[in-house]
Scaffold this active site. Structure first.
Site, PDB file in Angstrom:
ATOM      1  N   TYR A 166       0.863  -1.181   0.000  1.00  0.00           N
ATOM      2  CA  TYR A 166       0.000   0.000   0.000  1.00  0.00           C
ATOM      3  C   TYR A 166       0.899   1.231   0.000  1.00  0.00           C
ATOM      4  O   TYR A 166       1.524   1.559   1.008  1.00  0.00           O
ATOM      5  CB  TYR A 166      -0.895  -0.017   1.236  1.00  0.00           C
ATOM      6  CG  TYR A 166      -2.226   0.669   1.081  1.00  0.00           C
ATOM      7  CD1 TYR A 166      -2.394   1.733   0.193  1.00  0.00           C
ATOM      8  CD2 TYR A 166      -3.326   0.268   1.823  1.00  0.00           C
ATOM      9  CE1 TYR A 166      -3.612   2.361   0.054  1.00  0.00           C
ATOM     10  CE2 TYR A 166      -4.556   0.895   1.706  1.00  0.00           C
ATOM     11  CZ  TYR A 166      -4.695   1.937   0.821  1.00  0.00           C
ATOM     12  OH  TYR A 166      -5.906   2.564   0.701  1.00  0.00           O
ATOM     13  N   LYS A 210      -0.521  -0.814  -4.691  1.00  0.00           N
ATOM     14  CA  LYS A 210      -1.649   0.108  -4.760  1.00  0.00           C
ATOM     15  C   LYS A 210      -1.184   1.486  -4.300  1.00  0.00           C
ATOM     16  O   LYS A 210      -0.573   1.622  -3.236  1.00  0.00           O
ATOM     17  CB  LYS A 210      -2.789  -0.379  -3.871  1.00  0.00           C
ATOM     18  CG  LYS A 210      -3.932   0.638  -3.704  1.00  0.00           C
ATOM     19  CD  LYS A 210      -5.038   0.040  -2.880  1.00  0.00           C
ATOM     20  CE  LYS A 210      -6.056   1.077  -2.431  1.00  0.00           C
ATOM     21  NZ  LYS A 210      -7.175   0.472  -1.705  1.00  0.00           N
ATOM     22  N   LYS A 212      -2.305   5.232  -3.113  1.00  0.00           N
ATOM     23  CA  LYS A 212      -3.358   6.124  -2.653  1.00  0.00           C
ATOM     24  C   LYS A 212      -3.219   7.457  -3.375  1.00  0.00           C
ATOM     25  O   LYS A 212      -2.238   8.184  -3.190  1.00  0.00           O
ATOM     26  CB  LYS A 212      -3.251   6.333  -1.139  1.00  0.00           C
ATOM     27  CG  LYS A 212      -4.252   7.321  -0.563  1.00  0.00           C
ATOM     28  CD  LYS A 212      -5.687   6.818  -0.699  1.00  0.00           C
ATOM     29  CE  LYS A 212      -5.978   5.702   0.281  1.00  0.00           C
ATOM     30  NZ  LYS A 212      -7.373   5.217   0.202  1.00  0.00           N
ATOM     31  N   PRO A 241      -7.959   7.192  -5.965  1.00  0.00           N
ATOM     32  CA  PRO A 241      -8.038   8.613  -5.609  1.00  0.00           C
ATOM     33  C   PRO A 241      -9.205   8.968  -4.690  1.00  0.00           C
ATOM     34  O   PRO A 241      -9.484  10.152  -4.477  1.00  0.00           O
ATOM     35  CB  PRO A 241      -8.200   9.287  -6.968  1.00  0.00           C
ATOM     36  CG  PRO A 241      -8.988   8.293  -7.759  1.00  0.00           C
ATOM     37  CD  PRO A 241      -8.526   6.935  -7.295  1.00  0.00           C
ATOM     38  N   ASN A 242      -9.912   7.964  -4.147  1.00  0.00           N
ATOM     39  CA  ASN A 242     -11.009   8.202  -3.214  1.00  0.00           C
ATOM     40  C   ASN A 242     -12.046   9.190  -3.734  1.00  0.00           C
ATOM     41  O   ASN A 242     -12.445  10.138  -3.052  1.00  0.00           O
ATOM     42  CB  ASN A 242     -10.483   8.673  -1.859  1.00  0.00           C
ATOM     43  CG  ASN A 242      -9.910   7.547  -1.019  1.00  0.00           C
ATOM     44  OD1 ASN A 242      -8.742   7.569  -0.675  1.00  0.00           O
ATOM     45  ND2 ASN A 242     -10.717   6.538  -0.716  1.00  0.00           N
ATOM     46  N   ASN A 288     -14.661   0.661  -2.361  1.00  0.00           N
ATOM     47  CA  ASN A 288     -14.989   0.465  -0.950  1.00  0.00           C
ATOM     48  C   ASN A 288     -15.680   1.732  -0.429  1.00  0.00           C
ATOM     49  O   ASN A 288     -15.715   1.974   0.765  1.00  0.00           O
ATOM     50  CB  ASN A 288     -13.751   0.153  -0.109  1.00  0.00           C
ATOM     51  CG  ASN A 288     -12.899   1.370   0.174  1.00  0.00           C
ATOM     52  OD1 ASN A 288     -12.191   1.852  -0.697  1.00  0.00           O
ATOM     53  ND2 ASN A 288     -12.970   1.887   1.391  1.00  0.00           N
ATOM     54  N   HIS A 339     -10.214  -4.532   1.532  1.00  0.00           N
ATOM     55  CA  HIS A 339      -9.796  -3.189   1.912  1.00  0.00           C
ATOM     56  C   HIS A 339      -9.074  -3.226   3.261  1.00  0.00           C
ATOM     57  O   HIS A 339      -9.240  -4.156   4.041  1.00  0.00           O
ATOM     58  CB  HIS A 339     -11.047  -2.306   1.996  1.00  0.00           C
ATOM     59  CG  HIS A 339     -10.835  -0.980   2.632  1.00  0.00           C
ATOM     60  ND1 HIS A 339     -11.165  -0.724   3.950  1.00  0.00           N
ATOM     61  CD2 HIS A 339     -10.335   0.171   2.152  1.00  0.00           C
ATOM     62  CE1 HIS A 339     -10.896   0.531   4.238  1.00  0.00           C
ATOM     63  NE2 HIS A 339     -10.388   1.098   3.157  1.00  0.00           N
ATOM     64  N   ASN A 341      -7.779  -0.691   6.709  1.00  0.00           N
ATOM     65  CA  ASN A 341      -7.686   0.576   7.413  1.00  0.00           C
ATOM     66  C   ASN A 341      -6.398   0.573   8.232  1.00  0.00           C
ATOM     67  O   ASN A 341      -5.599  -0.351   8.151  1.00  0.00           O
ATOM     68  CB  ASN A 341      -8.920   0.790   8.307  1.00  0.00           C
ATOM     69  CG  ASN A 341      -9.118  -0.354   9.287  1.00  0.00           C
ATOM     70  OD1 ASN A 341      -8.297  -0.598  10.166  1.00  0.00           O
ATOM     71  ND2 ASN A 341     -10.225  -1.075   9.139  1.00  0.00           N
ATOM     72  N   ARG A 422     -10.209  10.423  14.718  1.00  0.00           N
ATOM     73  CA  ARG A 422      -9.371  10.672  13.559  1.00  0.00           C
ATOM     74  C   ARG A 422      -9.939  11.816  12.718  1.00  0.00           C
ATOM     75  O   ARG A 422     -11.131  11.853  12.440  1.00  0.00           O
ATOM     76  CB  ARG A 422      -9.259   9.407  12.708  1.00  0.00           C
ATOM     77  CG  ARG A 422      -8.410   9.614  11.465  1.00  0.00           C
ATOM     78  CD  ARG A 422      -8.220   8.349  10.683  1.00  0.00           C
ATOM     79  NE  ARG A 422      -7.701   8.651   9.349  1.00  0.00           N
ATOM     80  CZ  ARG A 422      -7.432   7.733   8.437  1.00  0.00           C
ATOM     81  NH1 ARG A 422      -7.608   6.459   8.702  1.00  0.00           N
ATOM     82  NH2 ARG A 422      -6.983   8.094   7.249  1.00  0.00           N
TER      83      ARG A 422
END
Length: 443
Positions: A166, A210, A212, A241-242, A288, A339, A341, A422
């Site tokens: 990641y 991957k 981000k 790219p969320n 996700n 996915h 976290n 967070r």
């Protein structure tokens, strides 16, 4: 081994320990990871003396839901996993009502902690809390019965689970103030990303990568993927790219990277926009964000918006729910990945056990774990050739280090509240006071 008596499987005690774990300055479209991230460690102790471990998010809202559920579990059997969902629904609804929040599956509470999961709802919060308890119950049951968790889920179909590196754009260190240091250095351009990937490959044997995204302009991130393709020819590459791009931008990037991407994850926000992109590119779209609940599957399937769903047992409500998701993906011809976290070794072990039982694990799993320098386990899981071995030790096969747990809990106790929830945008404001989390799409 003598089979446990039913009374031995009753829950005698549940311990909840919130902790703060060090997190590097990893960048995303919303901001940067805080120096410390909250997690919740759950211990379930049975009348027979077996102890099970679970882990989930440790933000304030999750703790508020976890405490009444922990109390309600005492006296129930660790085998009553179906009853756990009803119990979590009831105690969760009561807690949310007491806090003045909506108790249903809707009731938007804003976005998730980092703004990277779509809309937060009461139902999603409950499922994330339930997941940690389910893992702890399975771990305790496994210890009592002398069986690994994967056996309690129906048995492993593979003896090793593949994981993917990641990659993140990142700063060398957190801005002045609290935070730990590491020896990774900054990664703010294609050369930095390639160096990061090379280190992951050399140290852990990862063979897929991957990135981000959503941090820099799309052409810069396209250049980084191209650089990875040159350094690791033929290796699976992913870009996430969320949801930071418009449909035209997503199509431009997809066209530029069509020959090297394994899949493109959440290039745009929402099922409708994902369907537009999916209809006009051959690159598989993964998510996700727009599919994180069972209720969201029918529309995504009907509109052919995604080809790959990234499961996450924290999102979906546990390991059994993950297996149900896998079955639906098989039914509708969707690919399945996993996915990640910002998690510790307990969650990583749970991911590995459930991944071992899923026949249609089509892609290597994501994991943040190599970024985490701290853990509550006596021994860290070790990646070999980019895989984790699936063991046959009872339960999850991990052991809690109580000294480490106590130290990370003490950090949580000493915190003034800054890091107990967070907030990547707030963390970014330490370096850039005028920063606000940008609206998406950004480009």
């Amino acid at each position: 081994m003598v089979a446990p008596r039913p009374a031995d499987l009753l829950v005698a005690e549940v311990r909840l320990t919130p902790v703060l774990i060090a997190d590097p300055p990893l960048l995303n479209t919303q901001g940067v990871h805080q120096p410390y991230t909250p997690r919740l460690i759950i211990e379930v102790v049975t009348e027979g003396g077996a102890t099970g471990l679970g882990e989930t998010y440790g933000d304030t809202e999750y703790l508020a839901l976890a405490r009444p559920l922990a109390n309600a579990l005492v006296g129930r059997s660790v085998t009553d996993l179906n009853g756990l969902a009803t119990l979590a629904e009831r105690t969760g609804a009561d807690s949310l009502v007491a806090a003045g929040a909506h108790g249903g599956n809707g009731g938007a509470q804003g976005v998730d902690a980092a703004g990277l999961r779509g809309v937060r709802t009461a139902g999603k919060l409950r499922r994330s809390v339930r997941s940690g308890f389910e893992v702890a119950l399975l771990d305790a049951w496994g210890h009592a019965a002398g069986l690994p968790v994967h056996a309690l889920l129906g048995g492993a179909v593979r003896d090793r689970v593949p994981y993917s590196a990641y990659l993140f754009y990142r700063w060398q260190r957190h801005p002045e103030g609290p935070g730990e240091t590491d020896d990774w250095g900054a990664a703010l351009d294609p050369a930095g990303i390639v160096a990061q990937a090379r280190r992951f490959a050399d140290r852990h044997g990862f063979t897929s990568f991957k990135l981000k995204g959503g941090v820099f302009a799309p052409e810069e991130e396209t250049a980084a993927i191209r650089a990875l393709a040159e350094e690791f020819p033929g290796r699976p590459l992913r870009l996430d790219p969320n949801g930071a791009w418009t449909v035209p931008t997503a199509l431009q990037v997809a066209d530029a990277l069509a020959d090297v991407l394994e899949y493109l994850e959440d290039p745009v926000s929402g099922t409708g926009a994902m369907a537009e992109v999916a209809a006009r590119t051959p690159i598989p779209l993964a998510t996700n964000m727009c599919v994180t609940t069972f209720e969201e599957i029918p529309e995504a399937v009907a509109r052919d918006a995604v080809r790959i769903v990234l499961s996450d047992h924290h999102y979906w409500g546990g390991l059994h729910a993950t297996r149900e998701l896998a079955a639906l993906c098989r039914t509708f011809g969707l690919g399945l990945a996993m996915h990640s976290n910002t998690h510790l070794g307990i969650s990583l072990a749970a991911m590995t056990h459930v991944a071992a039982t899923v026949p249609n694990l089509d892609h290597a799993c994501d994991t943040h774990y190599p970024w985490q320098t701290e853990d509550v386990l006596a021994e860290r899981p070790v990646f070999r050739d980019g895989h984790l071995d699936v063991g046959d030790a009872p339960g999850l096969g991990v052991t809690l280090d109580r000294d480490r747990l106590a130290a990370l809990h003490q950090r949580w106790l000493a915190d003034d509240g800054t890091h107990r929830d967070r907030d990547d945008a707030a963390a970014m404001r330490r370096a850039h006071p005028d920063w606000t989390a940008p609206a998406v799409p950004r480009w």
